[in-house]
Design a protein around this motif. Structure first.
Motif, PDB file in Angstrom:
ATOM      1  N   GLN A  51      30.312 -11.087 -28.385  1.00  0.00           N
ATOM      2  CA  GLN A  51      30.900  -9.913 -29.032  1.00  0.00           C
ATOM      3  C   GLN A  51      31.689  -9.119 -28.003  1.00  0.00           C
ATOM      4  OE1 GLN A  51      28.294  -6.862 -30.750  1.00  0.00           O
ATOM      5  NE2 GLN A  51      29.898  -6.404 -32.264  1.00  0.00           N
ATOM      6  N   LEU A  62      23.745  -5.626 -29.500  1.00  0.00           N
ATOM      7  CA  LEU A  62      24.865  -6.023 -30.341  1.00  0.00           C
ATOM      8  C   LEU A  62      25.111  -4.981 -31.428  1.00  0.00           C
ATOM      9  CD1 LEU A  62      23.838  -9.739 -30.958  1.00  0.00           C
ATOM     10  CD2 LEU A  62      25.812  -9.037 -29.606  1.00  0.00           C
ATOM     11  N   LYS A  66      27.361  -8.017 -35.966  1.00  0.00           N
ATOM     12  CA  LYS A  66      27.108  -9.194 -35.131  1.00  0.00           C
ATOM     13  C   LYS A  66      25.648  -9.624 -35.236  1.00  0.00           C
ATOM     14  CE  LYS A  66      30.009 -11.581 -32.647  1.00  0.00           C
ATOM     15  NZ  LYS A  66      31.283 -12.040 -33.227  1.00  0.00           N
TER      16      LYS A  66
END
Length: 416
Positions: A51, A62, A66
């Motif tokens: 990411q 995250l 994601k």
């Protein structure tokens, strides 16, 4: 023959996760290295997720979207765990475990696990256990569920789950005991260093990125029988060997633990007594894997780690290793080094040139000595042979007429 119902260890299958927070981040190479670490720790990489965001999410590492992608990928690849490419905070560890419902690990846990499996000596085991306990003491709450999910695998070697489930107070008591034991080791090292100083022998510390070929070089130069595998952190415990140069001078070579990007702070702290061998050396042999596509980044990591350890003002010889794997005419350069040599520790190419460089350094730090020694002082010639370069000796009626180069420290001690 194995029966159909025989229990076999469950293969640990992990998904790698990395965050790119800027143009300078090389997530691809970092995750490739993480995959090597995971393989060294005994697990299999089944996929990866990257990411790109301005910063790591403080709560879940995250972003929310994601996380859903990772959850689906875990199901698709039948992964048994996730490894993040950065060190997670206790909150991130706990929140990821709840969100993904699987075992969560980070790069630091994997490195510590490898160290736990590779430590052979008492000192190595103390250092690894101390690093693991310091790391885990602040993460007990976040790790309990995650570590109990599979009951084994990465992150459970070393001190073990039983220590993790004990009271924090007991863990801190154990940390205190280990620190005291390391202090004892440190005192022994200081005594050994003082003996080396008295012997007049100079010391060269071999440093470099993990798997650059440090142990292979030590074996090649001294005939040492050190484990040299094509693996990350193949050897942990420092080894010192005597190197006799072609001109007769002798030099002590000390191998050190390999460096790596994002080297856990707890490891640097725990291994300080070992890494201090480089601080008290006269010469730094910086071994570089010249065939590695990320050679430049690895060189930066080594110099940055040396700065963290306050290892400065040393004569640096950069040894570009594995040149047998390079196309002819490849240009190799290290502007931070005092000397540069291209070698192949595997084939022996360039080793004579490296020895010539070491002789040049030793001679530049030596004092020319020409003197007649009475026969009752003949024992001093052995000191010269061991720590310096004996050019000639002539036995006369007056005594032994000697011409030699002697290290400045040895000259001040015995020959002034």
């Amino acid at each position: 023959m194995t029966g159909p119902f025989e229990n076999r260890p469950v293969e640990e299958r992990v998904l790698l996760i990395g965050i790119g927070t800027g143009e300078g981040d090389d997530v691809e190479s970092s995750l490739a290295e993480l995959a090597q670490l995971v393989e060294t720790a005994g697990a299999v990489t089944v996929g990866q997720v990257v990411q790109n965001r301005e910063s790591v999410h403080p709560a879940t590492y995250l972003g929310k979207g994601k996380l859903e992608e990772v959850k689906w990928k875990i199901w698709e690849t039948e992964a048994t765990g996730v490894v993040c490419d950065d060190e997670l905070s206790p909150a991130q560890l706990r929140n990821l475990e709840k969100a993904l419902e699987t075992k969560i690990m980070d790069r630091t846990m994997v490195i510590l696990d490898i160290f736990a499996s590779r430590a052979d000596t008492k000192e190595g085991n103390i250092q690894v256990e101390l690093a693991q306990l310091k790391f885990r003491a602040v993460r007990l709450v976040g790790m309990r569920e995650s570590l109990s999910r599979l009951g084994g695998g990465i992150g459970t070697r070393g001190p073990g789950e039983t220590k993790l489930e004990t009271d924090r107070r007991l863990i801190h008591q154990r940390i205190g005991q280990l620190k005291a034991e390391l202090e004892d080791v440190k005192r022994h090292r200081q005594v050994a260093r003082q003996q080396r100083v008295r012997s007049g022998l100079m010391v060269a510390a071999i440093v470099g990125y993990t798997n650059a070929g440090k142990s292979t070089l030590l074996n090649c130069l001294t005939g040492a029988d050190i484990l040299a595998e094509d693996k990350l952190f193949a050897t942990l415990d420092p080894t010192t060997r005597n190197l006799k140069l072609p001109g007769g001078q002798q030099l002590l070579l000390t191998d050190t633990v390999g460096f790596i990007r994002k080297l856990p702070h707890h490891l640097i702290e725990a291994f300080k007594s070992t890494l201090e061998e480089a601080r008290y050396s006269d010469i730094i042999l910086h071994v570089v894997d010249s065939a590695d596509p990320w050679m430049e980044q690895h060189m930066y990591v080594v110099y940055d780690t040396l700065r963290q350890l306050k290892i400065q003002d040393k004569t640096i010889v950069t040894v570009f290793n594995k040149i047998d794997q390079l196309p002819e005419g490849t240009i190799l350069k290290d502007v931070a080094a005092d000397y540069q040599v291209k070698i192949s520790a595997r084939t022996g190419e360039g080793i004579r040139e490296l020895m010539d460089v070491l002789e040049t350094i030793l001679q530049s730090r030596s004092v020319y000595l020409e003197r007649v020694f009475p026969y009752q002082e003949a024992g001093k010639l052995q000191l010269i042979r061991k720590g310096g370069q004996l050019l000639s000796e002539e036995y006369t009626d007056e005594g032994i007429h000697v011409k030699a180069y002697v290290p400045a420290e040895l000259f001040c001690q015995f020959f002034r």
